[in-house]
Design a protein around this motif. Structure first.
Motif, PDB file in Angstrom:
ATOM      1  N   TYR A 194      51.174  53.151 -17.007  1.00  0.00           N
ATOM      2  CA  TYR A 194      51.524  54.290 -17.851  1.00  0.00           C
ATOM      3  C   TYR A 194      50.810  55.520 -17.286  1.00  0.00           C
ATOM      4  CZ  TYR A 194      53.873  51.995 -21.793  1.00  0.00           C
ATOM      5  OH  TYR A 194      54.773  51.330 -22.586  1.00  0.00           O
ATOM      6  N   CYS A 232      49.622  59.361 -18.044  1.00  0.00           N
ATOM      7  CA  CYS A 232      49.288  60.167 -19.217  1.00  0.00           C
ATOM      8  C   CYS A 232      48.768  61.526 -18.768  1.00  0.00           C
ATOM      9  CB  CYS A 232      48.214  59.473 -20.059  1.00  0.00           C
ATOM     10  SG  CYS A 232      48.688  57.826 -20.637  1.00  0.00           S
ATOM     11  N   ILE A 291      48.748  49.757 -25.987  1.00  0.00           N
ATOM     12  CA  ILE A 291      49.279  50.708 -25.000  1.00  0.00           C
ATOM     13  C   ILE A 291      50.695  50.333 -24.601  1.00  0.00           C
ATOM     14  CG2 ILE A 291      49.008  51.534 -22.624  1.00  0.00           C
ATOM     15  CD1 ILE A 291      45.986  51.409 -23.063  1.00  0.00           C
ATOM     16  N   ILE A 334      47.126  59.006 -27.004  1.00  0.00           N
ATOM     17  CA  ILE A 334      46.030  58.054 -26.843  1.00  0.00           C
ATOM     18  C   ILE A 334      44.707  58.801 -26.892  1.00  0.00           C
ATOM     19  CG2 ILE A 334      44.945  56.337 -25.340  1.00  0.00           C
ATOM     20  CD1 ILE A 334      47.621  55.924 -23.983  1.00  0.00           C
TER      21      ILE A 334
END
Length: 324
Positions: A216, A218, A286, A295
């Motif tokens: 992921y 971010c 997550i 987050i």
């Protein structure tokens, strides 16, 4: 056996994953949300490592050729048996000729279809999990396609007496799109300034559209690092280090305003600094995040991380006792 009428967006076979090969460049793969996957098997009386179907966002349309028992867990999704809505987190009987279909996930990313006796595909390196990057494991190493016919195990003895049995509500995870996850700082975190550490821990990070089972991405505020020269053998970028192993759950800093979180199909190494590692139970949280989710990180010690894992395993063991 079950037949795939429509494949959905991305449906793969997953189990707990393959351990012991990470040092050879082979990630574990396995269910992205390990907790939801395991408690689906527990409800059916399966061993927790029996293979299931992992459904991404939009599920498949399937025809069952055998009487068996199923359960749907993970991200909230409307699922139908012969166009009749069936509940999640509850054991449901299916019969030969029954057709199962799904609507788009209401929240989260990954849902699980667990079957009594498990999904039957060959093991590769000790696991039935799909690793799509190399076409390894699962059903022919890929997503399911229309026309695929997949073997399922024989229903376990006594499983049909559990029709309608459900997971107690306190064991059902809550899917949220603003989460707090725990991280052990380390590896190259010494290269961050004190302000850089505070930036990581005191700000929100937004999940990018460039996210997958591998990692992921971010976005967030700029993270300051110390003005040290990159070491001999490293790249010329400000966050480069000599190539090193990336831990599962590793938080990597490729540039000053972006971090990468490695998940079940992770790249196993590279030349960007690893500033910390998300603890294993929080990787499930997550994995269920969609783009634009938020987050925040909380630093914990290794001992605290181990204790959280023990508590999660204890919770799973308690559920097994309750459902017996």
């Amino acid at each position: 056996m079950l037949k795939v009428i429509e494949p959905g967006l991305s449906t793969t076979v997953q189990d707990l994953g393959r351990d012991g090969y990470y040092h050879l460049g082979m990630p574990p793969s396995g269910a992205a949300d390990q907790y939801s996957y395991q408690i689906g098997n527990i409800l059916l009386g399966n061993p927790v490592n029996y293979a299931a179907l992992e459904i991404t966002l939009l599920g498949p349309k399937l025809e069952f050729y055998k009487k068996t028992m199923i359960v749907i867990t993970g991200a909230p999704v409307s699922s139908y048996l012969n166009e009749r809505l069936i509940p999640m987190w509850q054991a449901v009987e299916v019969k030969p000729g029954d057709v199962m279909s799904f609507k788009f996930n209401q929240l989260g990313v990954f849902s699980y279809l667990c079957v009594s006796g498990g999904i039957q595909v060959p093991e590769v390196m000790g696991s039935k999990s799909t690793y799509q990057t190399t076409g390894l494991g699962g059903f022919k190493g890929r997503n399911l396609k229309a026309g695929d016919e997949i073997d399922i195990g024989e229903p376990l003895p006594g499983v049909f007496k559990n029709v309608g049995k459900a997971i107690p509500s306190e064991f059902i995870p809550i899917n949220e799109q603003e989460i707090q996850v725990r991280v052990v700082l380390g590896f190259a975190s010494y290269l961050l300034t004190d302000e850089g550490v505070r930036t990581l821990l005191n700000n929100e990070w937004t999940v990018s559209t460039e996210s997958s089972r591998i990692a992921y991405r971010c976005q967030g505020p700029s993270i300051n690092i110390k003005n040290d020269e990159t070491p001999f053998g490293a790249g010329s970028g400000f966050s480069n280090v000599v190539d090193t192993t990336y831990p599962l759950g590793g938080i990597v800093l490729p540039n000053s305003e972006e971090i990468i979180l490695f998940l079940k199909d992770a790249t196993t190494g590279g030349g960007f600094m690893t500033i910390g590692t998300v603890i294993s139970p929080d990787l499930d949280l997550i994995a269920q995040l969609r783009p634009a989710a938020k987050i925040r990180f909380t630093a914990v010690t290794v001992n605290q991380a181990v204790q959280v894992r023990r508590e999660r395993n204890k919770k799973i063991g308690l559920l097994e006792e309750i459902l017996k």
